[in-house]
Design a protein around this motif. Sequence first.
Motif, PDB file in Angstrom:
ATOM      1  N   PHE A  66       0.843  -1.196   0.000  1.00  0.00           N
ATOM      2  CA  PHE A  66       0.000   0.000   0.000  1.00  0.00           C
ATOM      3  C   PHE A  66       0.879   1.248   0.000  1.00  0.00           C
ATOM      4  CE2 PHE A  66      -3.952  -1.868   2.368  1.00  0.00           C
ATOM      5  CZ  PHE A  66      -3.981  -2.914   1.457  1.00  0.00           C
ATOM      6  N   THR A  67       0.378   2.290  -0.640  1.00  0.00           N
ATOM      7  CA  THR A  67       1.079   3.576  -0.648  1.00  0.00           C
ATOM      8  C   THR A  67       0.084   4.690  -0.351  1.00  0.00           C
ATOM      9  OG1 THR A  67       2.664   2.785  -2.308  1.00  0.00           O
ATOM     10  CG2 THR A  67       2.502   5.164  -1.974  1.00  0.00           C
ATOM     11  N   ILE A  68       0.401   5.490   0.642  1.00  0.00           N
ATOM     12  CA  ILE A  68      -0.447   6.638   0.975  1.00  0.00           C
ATOM     13  C   ILE A  68       0.203   7.901   0.414  1.00  0.00           C
ATOM     14  CG2 ILE A  68       0.642   7.063   3.232  1.00  0.00           C
ATOM     15  CD1 ILE A  68      -2.213   7.768   4.259  1.00  0.00           C
ATOM     16  N   SER A  69      -0.640   8.796  -0.074  1.00  0.00           N
ATOM     17  CA  SER A  69      -0.155  10.066  -0.586  1.00  0.00           C
ATOM     18  C   SER A  69      -1.224  11.126  -0.341  1.00  0.00           C
ATOM     19  CB  SER A  69       0.169   9.968  -2.086  1.00  0.00           C
ATOM     20  OG  SER A  69      -0.989   9.626  -2.828  1.00  0.00           O
ATOM     21  N   ARG A  70      -0.864  12.380  -0.493  1.00  0.00           N
ATOM     22  CA  ARG A  70      -1.837  13.435  -0.267  1.00  0.00           C
ATOM     23  C   ARG A  70      -1.565  14.619  -1.172  1.00  0.00           C
ATOM     24  NH1 ARG A  70      -1.211  15.755   5.743  1.00  0.00           N
ATOM     25  NH2 ARG A  70      -2.399  17.490   4.882  1.00  0.00           N
ATOM     26  N   ASP A  71      -2.623  15.354  -1.427  1.00  0.00           N
ATOM     27  CA  ASP A  71      -2.557  16.604  -2.174  1.00  0.00           C
ATOM     28  C   ASP A  71      -2.985  17.696  -1.206  1.00  0.00           C
ATOM     29  OD1 ASP A  71      -3.089  18.866  -3.751  1.00  0.00           O
ATOM     30  OD2 ASP A  71      -3.668  17.647  -5.478  1.00  0.00           O
ATOM     31  N   ASN A  72      -2.009  18.424  -0.686  1.00  0.00           N
ATOM     32  CA  ASN A  72      -2.329  19.435   0.324  1.00  0.00           C
ATOM     33  C   ASN A  72      -3.232  20.534  -0.220  1.00  0.00           C
ATOM     34  OD1 ASN A  72      -0.848  18.169   2.352  1.00  0.00           O
ATOM     35  ND2 ASN A  72       1.024  19.284   1.861  1.00  0.00           N
ATOM     36  N   ALA A  73      -3.058  20.882  -1.466  1.00  0.00           N
ATOM     37  CA  ALA A  73      -3.874  21.946  -2.057  1.00  0.00           C
ATOM     38  C   ALA A  73      -5.346  21.555  -2.133  1.00  0.00           C
ATOM     39  CB  ALA A  73      -3.349  22.291  -3.441  1.00  0.00           C
TER      40      ALA A  73
END
Length: 115
Positions: free
Chosen positions: A67-74
């Motif tokens: 699994f890979t978690i990522s985020r888009d702060n904008a």
Amino acid sequence: QVQLVESGGGLVHAGGSLTLSCAASGSIFSIKAMGWYRQAPGKQRELVARITRTGSTNYADSVKGRFTISRDNAKNTVYLQMNSLKPEDTAVYYCNVDWGVFASWGQGTQVTVSS
């Protein structure tokens, strides 16, 4: 009013992939961290993965390497890419947002992995 909108759950065969997303809105506070938890029938809710605003991540041992978690702060959005899914990954997956002064939970999305 804080709102978390989750999407991406479903039914997949073992070895398959799914991507979950969660978009947060409605708070005047900045997001400190975002994460995914899961709860299987008869079991306690457990952390799957978490990512801070600066990009630091931590994963449950059972999902490391898959699994890979990522985020888009904008966009205040967090993603969970799930590969090589196993039947034991079957659970309701919940988005969690840490706003610093309080935390929010999504409504949950079902992930079912068939053998």
